[in-house]
Design an enzyme around this catalytic site. Structure first.
Site, PDB file in Angstrom:
ATOM      1  N   LYS A  87       2.304  -2.944   7.358  1.00  0.00           N
ATOM      2  CA  LYS A  87       2.520  -3.534   6.018  1.00  0.00           C
ATOM      3  C   LYS A  87       3.934  -2.895   5.491  1.00  0.00           C
ATOM      4  O   LYS A  87       4.773  -3.731   4.764  1.00  0.00           O
ATOM      5  CB  LYS A  87       1.532  -2.608   5.142  1.00  0.00           C
ATOM      6  CG  LYS A  87       0.104  -3.263   5.156  1.00  0.00           C
ATOM      7  CD  LYS A  87      -0.024  -4.519   4.546  1.00  0.00           C
ATOM      8  CE  LYS A  87      -0.040  -4.534   3.056  1.00  0.00           C
ATOM      9  NZ  LYS A  87       0.179  -6.199   2.632  1.00  0.00           N
TER      10      LYS A  87
ATOM     11  N   THR B  75       0.868  -1.167  -0.094  1.00  0.00           N
ATOM     12  CA  THR B  75       0.008   0.010  -0.182  1.00  0.00           C
ATOM     13  C   THR B  75       0.791   1.227  -0.197  1.00  0.00           C
ATOM     14  O   THR B  75       2.146   1.336   0.455  1.00  0.00           O
ATOM     15  CB  THR B  75      -0.908  -0.097   1.231  1.00  0.00           C
ATOM     16  OG1 THR B  75      -1.573   1.440   1.299  1.00  0.00           O
ATOM     17  CG2 THR B  75      -0.132  -0.119   2.450  1.00  0.00           C
ATOM     18  N   ASP B  76       0.298   2.137  -0.620  1.00  0.00           N
ATOM     19  CA  ASP B  76       0.856   3.667  -0.509  1.00  0.00           C
ATOM     20  C   ASP B  76       1.122   4.068   1.049  1.00  0.00           C
ATOM     21  O   ASP B  76       1.592   5.184   1.361  1.00  0.00           O
ATOM     22  CB  ASP B  76       0.371   4.436  -1.458  1.00  0.00           C
ATOM     23  CG  ASP B  76      -1.078   4.934  -1.088  1.00  0.00           C
ATOM     24  OD1 ASP B  76      -1.634   4.207  -0.179  1.00  0.00           O
ATOM     25  OD2 ASP B  76      -1.815   5.863  -1.721  1.00  0.00           O
ATOM     26  N   GLU B  77       0.262   3.567   2.036  1.00  0.00           N
ATOM     27  CA  GLU B  77       0.291   4.084   3.254  1.00  0.00           C
ATOM     28  C   GLU B  77       1.478   3.760   4.028  1.00  0.00           C
ATOM     29  O   GLU B  77       1.824   4.520   5.035  1.00  0.00           O
ATOM     30  CB  GLU B  77      -0.947   3.601   4.199  1.00  0.00           C
ATOM     31  CG  GLU B  77      -2.318   4.097   3.488  1.00  0.00           C
ATOM     32  CD  GLU B  77      -3.505   3.674   4.317  1.00  0.00           C
ATOM     33  OE1 GLU B  77      -3.260   3.732   5.553  1.00  0.00           O
ATOM     34  OE2 GLU B  77      -4.600   3.387   3.751  1.00  0.00           O
TER      35      GLU B  77
ATOM     36  N   TYR C 129      -1.596  -0.302  11.052  1.00  0.00           N
ATOM     37  CA  TYR C 129      -1.806  -0.787   9.799  1.00  0.00           C
ATOM     38  C   TYR C 129      -0.601  -0.766   8.819  1.00  0.00           C
ATOM     39  O   TYR C 129       0.028  -1.760   8.266  1.00  0.00           O
ATOM     40  CB  TYR C 129      -3.164  -0.444   9.058  1.00  0.00           C
ATOM     41  CG  TYR C 129      -3.052  -0.976   7.573  1.00  0.00           C
ATOM     42  CD1 TYR C 129      -3.208  -2.040   7.289  1.00  0.00           C
ATOM     43  CD2 TYR C 129      -3.277   0.239   6.874  1.00  0.00           C
ATOM     44  CE1 TYR C 129      -2.871  -2.364   5.886  1.00  0.00           C
ATOM     45  CE2 TYR C 129      -3.477   0.065   5.291  1.00  0.00           C
ATOM     46  CZ  TYR C 129      -3.118  -1.308   4.939  1.00  0.00           C
ATOM     47  OH  TYR C 129      -3.105  -1.553   3.548  1.00  0.00           O
TER      48      TYR C 129
END
Length: 352
Positions: free
Chosen positions: A167, A137-139, A163
């Site tokens: 990741k 993810t870009d997060e 979260y």
């Protein structure tokens, strides 16, 4: 490699992105053998891939990616040469209240997958054309200010929620297994996905299903947080491109080139549902769906803006997103209007 028949293990197979990918891949590559693995936790829905199972297009296993013995059995028995790891806990709010679940699935689960694949790959004399693709993810890159350039593959990791931290950890593991053991891994970091089969806790399906039930639409803070929206089928085509063309050790950012404020997304959904289901407002005794918008306290550590620069993927592998947000949102809203039997049973789960 383009013409190689593949034996692919898809983890998290009954989740949102993976179920779309399975339907996409089976239609395009019916000769490939697909093994689908999913724990069937709350955010998975076996109905998303039921037709593929019933038609025997895929082999389905219910199980945990932390089950080392099960992974070894599947990899060996089906002679797996490709792993695509979609399995993850993904909802930020849940990670804040229950971070241990996220660490277990996203970090330890990725570790067990890497170890099983490494052992299987080694037993088969380390073929150069096998692949382990980790969907991220870009997060992991944290938050951007309005004036900052979009994230790319060289952006620093600055996760700000349990979260995104989990990741980020899994990304580092995948990269380390490539650098240390020469495992043929790939990583993709995508922006916010939307489309059919998404569990109704995320912004777009939550807004749609709340409107259809006459419930308030919760907007965090002032609603000005910005996300880059990627239509899920564009994401599927990007994954296909990476799987078919990318060199081991590569990382690619996948974005939709659709930066929008959360409140803008919600307002567009309200407009579409008012247009597609005009009788609904009469039934719910309101003049328009936007009356349901309700501002609530902001999420802890809420990232201000995400944006993705996908130019590496375009320049190296000739991929770009095809779906404009307005077009993809119409498809998505219509899907939820036409598939109430799919999402209605999930609402009770979402109200846990």
């Amino acid at each position: 490699m383009m013409n190689q028949t593949k034996n692919i293990l898809i983890t998290g197979a009954a989740g949102f992105i993976a179920s779309n990918f399975l339907n996409y891949w089976v239609k395009k590559y019916p000769e490939d053998k697909i093994i689908a693995l999913d724990l069937l936790s709350y955010a998975s829905n076996i109905n998303s891939i039921k037709s593929l199972i019933n038609k025997r297009c895929i082999h389905f296993y219910q199980g945990n990616i932390c089950d080392h013995a099960l992974l070894d059995e599947i990899l060996e028995n089906f002679e797996i040469n490709y792993v695509i790891n979609f399995a993850a806990e993904t909802h930020v709010d849940r990670s804040i209240s229950s971070p241990n679940i996220f660490l277990n699935t996203n970090v330890l689960g990725t570790y067990f997958l890497l170890e099983s694949f490494k052992k299987h790959w080694g037993k088969n004399n380390k073929p150069h054309n096998w692949r382990f693709l980790h969907i991220s993810t870009d997060e992991v890159f944290g938050s951007l200010n309005l004036e900052e350039k979009p994230f790319n593959e060289d952006s620093s990791y600055k996760p700000s929620s349990p979260y995104s931290a989990s990741k980020a950890s899994s990304d580092h593991l995948v990269r380390a297994w490539h650098d240390t053991y020469s495992l043929p891994t790939l990583i993709t970091n995508c922006s916010n996905n939307y489309g059919p089969f998404q569990f109704p806790e995320k912004l777009i399906p939550l807004t749609i299903t709340n409107i259809l039930r006459g419930k308030k639409i919760p907007i965090y803070g002032n609603g000005l947080n910005i996300r880059d929206w990627l239509f899920v089928l564009d994401h599927c085509s990007a994954i296909e491109t990476v799987i078919q063309k990318a060199n081991p050790g590569s990382t690619y950012c996948i974005g939709g080139n659709n930066e929008l404020k959360n409140i803008e997304v919600v307002e567009q959904i309200c407009y579409l549902i008012d247009d597609y289901a005009p009788k609904l407002n009469i039934e719910l005794h309101k003049s328009k769906s936007s009356e349901l918008i309700s501002y609530v306290d902001d999420r802890l550590g809420h990232d201000k803006r995400y944006a993705i620069n996908s130019s590496k993927l375009f320049n190296e592998l000739n991929w770009k997103p095809e779906t404009k947000f307005a077009e993809g949102l119409k498809i998505t809203v219509k899907w939820y209007l036409e598939n109430i039997k799919w999402w209605e049973p999930l609402i009770k789960i979402n109200n846990h």
